[in-house]
Design a protein around this motif. Structure first.
Motif, PDB file in Angstrom:
ATOM      1  N   ALA A  32       4.967  -2.903  19.361  1.00  0.00           N
ATOM      2  CA  ALA A  32       5.399  -1.657  19.383  1.00  0.00           C
ATOM      3  C   ALA A  32       7.169  -1.864  19.780  1.00  0.00           C
ATOM      4  O   ALA A  32       7.343  -2.323  20.847  1.00  0.00           O
ATOM      5  CB  ALA A  32       4.890  -0.422  20.209  1.00  0.00           C
ATOM      6  N   LYS A  36      10.483  -2.807  14.063  1.00  0.00           N
ATOM      7  CA  LYS A  36      10.190  -3.240  12.711  1.00  0.00           C
ATOM      8  C   LYS A  36      10.342  -2.003  11.595  1.00  0.00           C
ATOM      9  O   LYS A  36      10.957  -2.310  10.588  1.00  0.00           O
ATOM     10  CB  LYS A  36       8.451  -3.271  12.587  1.00  0.00           C
ATOM     11  N   THR A  54       2.630   1.276   8.093  1.00  0.00           N
ATOM     12  CA  THR A  54       0.905   1.140   7.917  1.00  0.00           C
ATOM     13  C   THR A  54       0.451   1.767   9.316  1.00  0.00           C
ATOM     14  O   THR A  54      -0.694   2.254   9.255  1.00  0.00           O
ATOM     15  CB  THR A  54       0.119  -0.352   7.699  1.00  0.00           C
ATOM     16  N   ARG A  59      -2.495   6.111  13.014  1.00  0.00           N
ATOM     17  CA  ARG A  59      -2.194   7.341  13.855  1.00  0.00           C
ATOM     18  C   ARG A  59      -2.682   8.379  13.145  1.00  0.00           C
ATOM     19  O   ARG A  59      -3.141   9.553  13.875  1.00  0.00           O
ATOM     20  CB  ARG A  59      -0.660   7.549  13.786  1.00  0.00           C
ATOM     21  N   SER A 123      -4.668   2.486  19.454  1.00  0.00           N
ATOM     22  CA  SER A 123      -4.923   1.129  19.515  1.00  0.00           C
ATOM     23  C   SER A 123      -6.512   1.074  19.753  1.00  0.00           C
ATOM     24  O   SER A 123      -6.991   0.119  19.329  1.00  0.00           O
ATOM     25  CB  SER A 123      -4.451   0.431  20.686  1.00  0.00           C
ATOM     26  N   ARG A 132     -10.406  -0.539   9.956  1.00  0.00           N
ATOM     27  CA  ARG A 132      -9.304  -1.508   9.489  1.00  0.00           C
ATOM     28  C   ARG A 132      -9.927  -1.786   8.002  1.00  0.00           C
ATOM     29  O   ARG A 132      -8.801  -1.879   7.273  1.00  0.00           O
ATOM     30  CB  ARG A 132      -9.290  -2.764  10.365  1.00  0.00           C
ATOM     31  N   ARG A 153       0.983  -4.699  11.982  1.00  0.00           N
ATOM     32  CA  ARG A 153       0.647  -5.658  13.165  1.00  0.00           C
ATOM     33  C   ARG A 153       0.066  -6.868  12.132  1.00  0.00           C
ATOM     34  O   ARG A 153      -0.037  -8.104  12.841  1.00  0.00           O
ATOM     35  CB  ARG A 153      -0.573  -5.223  13.848  1.00  0.00           C
ATOM     36  N   ASP A 154      -0.628  -6.515  10.991  1.00  0.00           N
ATOM     37  CA  ASP A 154      -1.525  -7.728  10.508  1.00  0.00           C
ATOM     38  C   ASP A 154      -1.021  -8.005   8.820  1.00  0.00           C
ATOM     39  O   ASP A 154      -1.904  -8.370   8.159  1.00  0.00           O
ATOM     40  CB  ASP A 154      -3.061  -7.198  10.559  1.00  0.00           C
ATOM     41  N   ARG A 180      12.296   2.643  23.457  1.00  0.00           N
ATOM     42  CA  ARG A 180      11.701   4.049  23.212  1.00  0.00           C
ATOM     43  C   ARG A 180      12.024   4.934  24.195  1.00  0.00           C
ATOM     44  O   ARG A 180      12.285   6.274  23.793  1.00  0.00           O
ATOM     45  CB  ARG A 180      10.187   3.612  23.405  1.00  0.00           C
ATOM     46  N   ARG A 203      -0.953  -1.130  24.995  1.00  0.00           N
ATOM     47  CA  ARG A 203      -1.145  -1.101  23.592  1.00  0.00           C
ATOM     48  C   ARG A 203      -1.090  -2.697  22.958  1.00  0.00           C
ATOM     49  O   ARG A 203      -1.843  -3.063  22.038  1.00  0.00           O
ATOM     50  CB  ARG A 203      -0.202  -0.349  22.775  1.00  0.00           C
ATOM     51  N   ASP A 207      -3.938  -4.463  21.052  1.00  0.00           N
ATOM     52  CA  ASP A 207      -3.613  -5.113  19.452  1.00  0.00           C
ATOM     53  C   ASP A 207      -3.802  -6.401  19.595  1.00  0.00           C
ATOM     54  O   ASP A 207      -4.163  -6.982  18.633  1.00  0.00           O
ATOM     55  CB  ASP A 207      -2.181  -4.412  19.382  1.00  0.00           C
ATOM     56  N   ARG A 210      -7.849  -7.951  20.219  1.00  0.00           N
ATOM     57  CA  ARG A 210      -9.066  -7.504  19.432  1.00  0.00           C
ATOM     58  C   ARG A 210      -9.638  -8.733  18.553  1.00  0.00           C
ATOM     59  O   ARG A 210      -8.763  -9.400  18.190  1.00  0.00           O
ATOM     60  CB  ARG A 210      -8.604  -6.144  18.573  1.00  0.00           C
TER      61      ARG A 210
HETATM   62  O1  CDP Z   1       5.966   2.387  15.758  1.00  0.00           O
HETATM   63  P1  CDP Z   1       4.872   1.879  16.866  1.00  0.00           P
HETATM   64  O2  CDP Z   1       4.952   0.252  16.774  1.00  0.00           O
HETATM   65  O3  CDP Z   1       4.814   2.277  18.155  1.00  0.00           O
HETATM   66  O4  CDP Z   1       3.337   2.071  16.345  1.00  0.00           O
HETATM   67  P2  CDP Z   1       2.785   2.001  15.010  1.00  0.00           P
HETATM   68  O5  CDP Z   1       3.375   0.797  14.103  1.00  0.00           O
HETATM   69  O6  CDP Z   1       2.919   3.439  14.431  1.00  0.00           O
HETATM   70  O7  CDP Z   1       1.205   1.582  15.127  1.00  0.00           O
HETATM   71  C1  CDP Z   1       0.523   2.238  16.053  1.00  0.00           C
HETATM   72  C2  CDP Z   1      -0.763   1.536  16.235  1.00  0.00           C
HETATM   73  O8  CDP Z   1      -1.441   1.338  15.180  1.00  0.00           O
HETATM   74  C3  CDP Z   1      -0.476  -0.056  16.801  1.00  0.00           C
HETATM   75  O9  CDP Z   1      -0.534   0.075  18.135  1.00  0.00           O
HETATM   76  C4  CDP Z   1      -1.710  -0.664  16.379  1.00  0.00           C
HETATM   77  O10 CDP Z   1      -2.867  -0.373  17.171  1.00  0.00           O
HETATM   78  C5  CDP Z   1      -2.268   0.031  15.171  1.00  0.00           C
HETATM   79  N1  CDP Z   1      -1.927  -0.651  13.799  1.00  0.00           N
HETATM   80  C6  CDP Z   1      -2.543  -1.835  13.554  1.00  0.00           C
HETATM   81  O11 CDP Z   1      -3.665  -1.740  14.182  1.00  0.00           O
HETATM   82  N2  CDP Z   1      -2.103  -2.622  12.493  1.00  0.00           N
HETATM   83  C7  CDP Z   1      -1.259  -2.300  11.662  1.00  0.00           C
HETATM   84  N3  CDP Z   1      -1.125  -2.798  10.340  1.00  0.00           N
HETATM   85  C8  CDP Z   1      -0.548  -1.121  11.970  1.00  0.00           C
HETATM   86  C9  CDP Z   1      -0.782  -0.356  13.238  1.00  0.00           C
END
Ligand code: CDP
Ligand code: CDP
Length: 244
Positions: A32, A36, A54, A59, A123, A132, A153-154, A180, A203, A207, A210
């Motif tokens: 986070a 990105k 994604t 969310r 999360s 997922r 994230r993935d 932030r 978070r 993340d 898991r």
């Molecule tokens: O913007 P920020 O980095 O705070 O969060 P986000 O990209 O909006 O993602 C929110 C949450 O979604 C992450 O903390 C992950 O738990 C989950 N996420 C995920 O598991 N896999 C992804 N490809 C994108 C988000």
């Protein structure tokens, strides 16, 4: 400063990395507030590509689960919801700082999906295997069309392992919490740095530990530590990689 989990620029030296042509599928992963979306948006603008964040999908499911009064720890109920709701990510219809519109069942939840209660629970929801699976299928279909910058994230490890360029953007938890914090203050809000830091760490922990698709760099990712870099510097470095 915490210790870095990964050697910086390790998988490929940024300086050595050369691509033969502009990458059609660009994957950006990282924790986070590592920058990105900021990087992804600028790359997408520069190349005329689709930008797809994604995180908004996880969310959206979380927001809807809370809205319906579901217990986020009830995996069966949350999974059934994720498999049934229609999430649309459309070009921004308003200039209020949004990158895109997030529409769920006809409702614009773009800002609602960024509320603290969603931050606290997302999360947990994103760790469920079948949640997922449902999200990954949709993301993969969009990503494989190409000319896309996909952020999450993935993405490099699971969603689009065939991506032409994979960036893993990192920064210390302290720096990310500061970013932030600064964002909230800049929007005229009130924020507590220590509280943001502890939420960011919580978070990160869920993340990256898991069982399904944990946050980690793909083996062929370019790892960038943005702690001491401005957003402009990060963009310039990655753009140079893309230009070969
Ligand atoms: O913007 P920020 O980095 O705070 O969060 P986000 O990209 O909006 O993602 C929110 C949450 O979604 C992450 O903390 C992950 O738990 C989950 N996420 C995920 O598991 N896999 C992804 N490809 C994108 C988000
Ligand atoms: O998408 P993610 O949660 O990884 O981060 P973001 O929403 O792009 O937010 C990063 C924030 O840090 C933005 O306010 C950027 O202006 C700022 N920033 C950055 O993106 N990159 C840096 N190298 C330094 C600051």
């Amino acid at each position: 400063m915490e210790n870095k989990k990964y050697p910086v620029d390790s998988a490929f030296s940024v300086a050595d990395r050369r691509l033969k042509s502009t990458p059609s599928i660009i994957a950006i992963d990282g924790p986070a507030a590592s920058g990105k979306s900021t990087l992804g948006r600028r790359l997408a603008d520069a190349f005329g590509y689709l930008f797809f964040d994604t995180g908004v999908m996880y969310r959206a499911v979380t927001w809807m689960a809370l809205q319906r009064g579901l217990d986020v720890y009830d995996e069966t109920a949350v999974t059934a919801l994720a498999e049934s709701i229609q999430i649309d990510v459309l070009p921004a219809s308003k200039s209020d700082g949004r990158v895109c519109d997030v529409i769920v069942e006809g409702r614009d939840i773009t800002w609602a999906a960024r509320r603290p209660e969603v931050d606290r629970n997302v999360s947990i929801v994103a760790a469920y295997r079948d949640v997922r699976r449902a999200m990954t299928e949709q993301q993969r279909r969009i990503g494989l069309r190409g000319n896309v910058v996909m952020v999450g994230r993935d993405i490099g490890t699971v969603v689009l392992p065939e991506a032409d360029l994979k960036i893993y953007l990192d920064a210390s938890a302290e720096e990310r919490a500061r970013r932030r914090f600064d964002e909230i203050i800049a929007r005229g809000g009130q924020a507590d740095y220590d509280e943001i830091l502890s939420k960011v760490r919580a978070r990160d922990r869920i993340d990256s530990t898991r069982a399904v698709a944990p946050l980690r760099p793909a083996e062929d990712a370019v790892i960038l530590d943005s702690d001491k870099m401005t957003a402009d510097e990060v963009f310039a470095k990655v753009k140079a990689l893309c230009d070969g």
